[in-house]
Design a protein around this motif. Structure first.
Motif, PDB file in Angstrom:
ATOM      1  N   LEU A 162       1.060  -1.268  -0.175  1.00 39.58           N
ATOM      2  CA  LEU A 162      -0.069   0.034  -0.116  1.00 39.58           C
ATOM      3  C   LEU A 162       0.668   1.118  -0.031  1.00 39.58           C
ATOM      4  O   LEU A 162       0.412   2.227  -0.442  1.00 39.58           O
ATOM      5  N   TYR A 163       1.720   1.282   0.642  1.00 41.32           N
ATOM      6  CA  TYR A 163       2.923   2.363   0.919  1.00 41.32           C
ATOM      7  C   TYR A 163       3.482   2.511  -0.664  1.00 41.32           C
ATOM      8  O   TYR A 163       3.616   3.674  -1.153  1.00 41.32           O
ATOM      9  N   SER A 164       4.037   1.408  -1.024  1.00 40.08           N
ATOM     10  CA  SER A 164       4.604   1.585  -2.553  1.00 40.08           C
ATOM     11  C   SER A 164       3.701   2.355  -3.346  1.00 40.08           C
ATOM     12  O   SER A 164       3.773   2.893  -4.469  1.00 40.08           O
ATOM     13  N   SER A 182       1.448  18.119  -0.609  1.00 39.25           N
ATOM     14  CA  SER A 182       0.439  17.471  -0.348  1.00 39.25           C
ATOM     15  C   SER A 182       1.385  15.878  -0.587  1.00 39.25           C
ATOM     16  O   SER A 182       0.922  14.877   0.401  1.00 39.25           O
ATOM     17  N   LYS A 183       2.230  15.664  -1.467  1.00 45.24           N
ATOM     18  CA  LYS A 183       3.198  14.674  -1.459  1.00 45.24           C
ATOM     19  C   LYS A 183       3.881  14.425  -0.191  1.00 45.24           C
ATOM     20  O   LYS A 183       4.081  13.217   0.386  1.00 45.24           O
ATOM     21  N   VAL A 184       4.317  15.488   0.451  1.00 46.06           N
ATOM     22  CA  VAL A 184       5.368  15.267   1.620  1.00 46.06           C
ATOM     23  C   VAL A 184       4.348  15.073   2.790  1.00 46.06           C
ATOM     24  O   VAL A 184       4.762  14.156   3.486  1.00 46.06           O
ATOM     25  N   VAL A 185       3.277  15.557   2.766  1.00 44.34           N
ATOM     26  CA  VAL A 185       2.248  15.216   4.118  1.00 44.34           C
ATOM     27  C   VAL A 185       1.830  13.793   3.831  1.00 44.34           C
ATOM     28  O   VAL A 185       1.744  13.169   4.959  1.00 44.34           O
ATOM     29  N   LEU A 186       1.618  13.329   2.752  1.00 40.24           N
ATOM     30  CA  LEU A 186       0.798  12.152   2.564  1.00 40.24           C
ATOM     31  C   LEU A 186       2.062  11.041   2.627  1.00 40.24           C
ATOM     32  O   LEU A 186       1.815   9.696   3.086  1.00 40.24           O
ATOM     33  N   GLN A 187       3.118  11.351   2.431  1.00 42.64           N
ATOM     34  CA  GLN A 187       4.135  10.522   2.577  1.00 42.64           C
ATOM     35  C   GLN A 187       4.524  10.162   4.315  1.00 42.64           C
ATOM     36  O   GLN A 187       4.694   9.188   4.340  1.00 42.64           O
ATOM     37  N   VAL A 188       4.621  11.231   4.823  1.00 41.20           N
ATOM     38  CA  VAL A 188       4.902  11.039   6.299  1.00 41.20           C
ATOM     39  C   VAL A 188       3.764  10.264   6.791  1.00 41.20           C
ATOM     40  O   VAL A 188       3.745   9.350   7.810  1.00 41.20           O
ATOM     41  N   ILE A 189       2.363  10.548   6.550  1.00 37.01           N
ATOM     42  CA  ILE A 189       1.257   9.971   6.959  1.00 37.01           C
ATOM     43  C   ILE A 189       1.461   8.411   6.678  1.00 37.01           C
ATOM     44  O   ILE A 189       1.140   7.508   7.468  1.00 37.01           O
ATOM     45  N   ALA A 190       1.752   8.253   5.279  1.00 39.86           N
ATOM     46  CA  ALA A 190       1.500   6.962   4.690  1.00 39.86           C
ATOM     47  C   ALA A 190       2.844   5.836   5.589  1.00 39.86           C
ATOM     48  O   ALA A 190       2.456   4.860   5.718  1.00 39.86           O
ATOM     49  N   LEU A 191       3.918   6.432   5.549  1.00 44.99           N
ATOM     50  CA  LEU A 191       5.212   5.885   6.111  1.00 44.99           C
ATOM     51  C   LEU A 191       4.867   5.758   7.672  1.00 44.99           C
ATOM     52  O   LEU A 191       5.259   4.282   7.868  1.00 44.99           O
ATOM     53  N   SER A 192       4.340   6.408   8.295  1.00 47.85           N
ATOM     54  CA  SER A 192       4.086   6.259   9.955  1.00 47.85           C
ATOM     55  C   SER A 192       3.126   4.971   9.827  1.00 47.85           C
ATOM     56  O   SER A 192       3.432   4.194  10.860  1.00 47.85           O
ATOM     57  N   VAL A 193       1.883   5.126   8.916  1.00 43.84           N
ATOM     58  CA  VAL A 193       0.852   4.000   9.102  1.00 43.84           C
ATOM     59  C   VAL A 193       1.659   2.721   8.872  1.00 43.84           C
ATOM     60  O   VAL A 193       1.296   1.667   9.599  1.00 43.84           O
ATOM     61  N   MET A 194       2.490   2.524   7.653  1.00 40.70           N
ATOM     62  CA  MET A 194       3.150   1.479   7.582  1.00 40.70           C
ATOM     63  C   MET A 194       4.109   0.867   8.650  1.00 40.70           C
ATOM     64  O   MET A 194       3.882  -0.288   8.834  1.00 40.70           O
ATOM     65  N   LEU A 195       4.710   1.606   9.116  1.00 40.25           N
ATOM     66  CA  LEU A 195       5.761   1.407  10.068  1.00 40.25           C
ATOM     67  C   LEU A 195       4.939   0.894  11.446  1.00 40.25           C
ATOM     68  O   LEU A 195       5.206   0.010  12.164  1.00 40.25           O
ATOM     69  N   PHE A 196       3.704   1.490  11.898  1.00 39.69           N
ATOM     70  CA  PHE A 196       2.839   1.134  12.889  1.00 39.69           C
ATOM     71  C   PHE A 196       2.395  -0.345  12.733  1.00 39.69           C
ATOM     72  O   PHE A 196       2.353  -1.116  13.494  1.00 39.69           O
ATOM     73  N   LEU A 211       9.882  11.249  11.826  1.00 39.34           N
ATOM     74  CA  LEU A 211       9.413  11.473  10.430  1.00 39.34           C
ATOM     75  C   LEU A 211       8.635  12.855  10.319  1.00 39.34           C
ATOM     76  O   LEU A 211       8.787  13.340   9.412  1.00 39.34           O
ATOM     77  N   VAL A 212       7.979  13.143  11.547  1.00 43.93           N
ATOM     78  CA  VAL A 212       7.344  14.336  11.551  1.00 43.93           C
ATOM     79  C   VAL A 212       7.901  15.588  11.317  1.00 43.93           C
ATOM     80  O   VAL A 212       7.785  16.580  10.653  1.00 43.93           O
ATOM     81  N   THR A 213       9.111  15.582  12.302  1.00 46.97           N
ATOM     82  CA  THR A 213      10.052  16.603  12.466  1.00 46.97           C
ATOM     83  C   THR A 213      11.008  16.795  11.012  1.00 46.97           C
ATOM     84  O   THR A 213      11.158  17.784  10.514  1.00 46.97           O
ATOM     85  N   LEU A 214      11.158  15.670  10.371  1.00 46.69           N
ATOM     86  CA  LEU A 214      11.978  15.779   9.038  1.00 46.69           C
ATOM     87  C   LEU A 214      11.111  16.262   7.962  1.00 46.69           C
ATOM     88  O   LEU A 214      11.360  17.043   7.096  1.00 46.69           O
ATOM     89  N   ALA A 215       9.664  15.872   7.850  1.00 43.49           N
ATOM     90  CA  ALA A 215       8.809  16.449   7.227  1.00 43.49           C
ATOM     91  C   ALA A 215       8.539  17.909   7.467  1.00 43.49           C
ATOM     92  O   ALA A 215       8.601  18.660   6.367  1.00 43.49           O
ATOM     93  N   THR A 216       8.415  18.195   8.412  1.00 45.77           N
ATOM     94  CA  THR A 216       8.116  19.743   8.497  1.00 45.77           C
ATOM     95  C   THR A 216       9.371  20.282   8.423  1.00 45.77           C
ATOM     96  O   THR A 216       9.226  21.654   7.820  1.00 45.77           O
ATOM     97  N   LEU A 217      10.634  19.838   8.528  1.00 53.04           N
ATOM     98  CA  LEU A 217      11.927  20.757   8.405  1.00 53.04           C
ATOM     99  C   LEU A 217      11.982  20.906   6.567  1.00 53.04           C
ATOM    100  O   LEU A 217      12.149  21.839   6.199  1.00 53.04           O
ATOM    101  N   LEU A 218      11.464  19.685   6.089  1.00 54.49           N
ATOM    102  CA  LEU A 218      11.641  19.921   4.584  1.00 54.49           C
ATOM    103  C   LEU A 218      10.511  20.801   3.906  1.00 54.49           C
ATOM    104  O   LEU A 218      10.980  21.598   3.149  1.00 54.49           O
ATOM    105  N   VAL A 219       9.621  20.776   4.610  1.00 57.95           N
ATOM    106  CA  VAL A 219       8.451  21.771   4.035  1.00 57.95           C
ATOM    107  C   VAL A 219       8.646  23.323   4.244  1.00 57.95           C
ATOM    108  O   VAL A 219       8.800  24.271   3.403  1.00 57.95           O
ATOM    109  N   THR A 220       9.460  23.364   5.556  1.00 56.84           N
ATOM    110  CA  THR A 220      10.050  24.748   5.787  1.00 56.84           C
ATOM    111  C   THR A 220      11.271  25.141   4.876  1.00 56.84           C
ATOM    112  O   THR A 220      11.183  26.266   4.616  1.00 56.84           O
TER     113      THR A 220
END
Length: 219
Positions: free
Chosen positions: A84-86, A102-116, A136-145
């Motif tokens: 599903l993540y792929s 939206s790609k960054v946000v969905l990536q961090v959400i999908a990757l978090s769900v997969m790892l959980f 992951l959340v910190t890294l994604a926030t930094l990337l968008v910034t």
């Protein structure tokens, strides 16, 4: 006379791109480029449907084999979450022309769900909640910034995604307070970074952006 934007890959009759505001080069007034564009769209849609079909086939096959051979142990979850993540990564992040925010946000959400899911399926030691998801959340926030700082003219486009990432930054603390997580420092660090990002958005943005931020967070 048609004008072409190399940044957004769009054609317009205006001298400046309506999306990124860059000055555009002149192209022929004919529609000779549109058939090429339509062909690319058709190929991209076919590739997305092909990837979806392959993902459905893999998941369905793994579920069937699991139920027929060892129904007491749901090992198909090890297949389901990565597939599903792929699927999201290929169809939305790579092949889609969706906004990069939206790609960054969905990536961090999908990757978090997969790892959980993988964490829960392997015995639920909660390593995903304790350490990986906050990182992951910190890294994604930094990337968008960083994206916003490099393209300040597009600040208005990213404010919704920045807001989403700030909200997600406080999620690990909520998990800790609800006893889902028992390790405090990663959650606290993520919440602190989200808070500092929010303060930076308020202090360094333009007046119109400040009003928008205040409206979204109801200060």
């Amino acid at each position: 006379m048609q004008h072409y934007c190399n940044n957004c890959n769009t054609y317009t009759k205006q001298q400046y791109c309506p999306l990124c505001k860059n000055k555009l080069s002149q192209k022929s007034g004919d529609n000779e480029y549109y058939p090429i564009y339509e062909t690319k769209v058709k190929r991209r849609r076919f590739a997305q449907r092909l990837v979806l079909f392959v993902a459905i086939f893999i998941v369905s096959t793994s579920i069937l084999i699991n139920l027929l051979t060892n129904p007491d142990k749901l090992w198909f979850l090890y297949v389901l979450s990565p597939v599903l993540y792929s699927l999201l990564t290929i169809n939305h992040t790579i092949l889609s022309r969706a906004h990069i925010g939206s790609k960054v946000v969905l990536q961090v959400i999908a990757l978090s769900v997969m790892l959980f899911i993988l964490d829960a399926a392997s015995g639920s030691s909660k390593w995903s909640i304790h350490y990986v998801i906050p990182f992951l959340v910190t890294l994604a926030t930094l990337l968008v910034t960083i994206i916003v700082l490099r393209k300040p003219m597009k600040w208005r486009e990213y404010i919704g995604y920045m807001t989403t990432m700030v909200i997600l930054g406080f999620l690990p603390v909520i998990l800790f307070l609800s006893s889902w997580s028992t390790v405090l420092w990663p959650s606290a660090a993520t919440a602190l970074y989200a808070l500092m990002t929010l303060i930076g958005m308020v202090l360094f943005s333009e007046k119109t952006m400040k009003n928008e931020i205040v409206r979204r967070f109801h200060f």
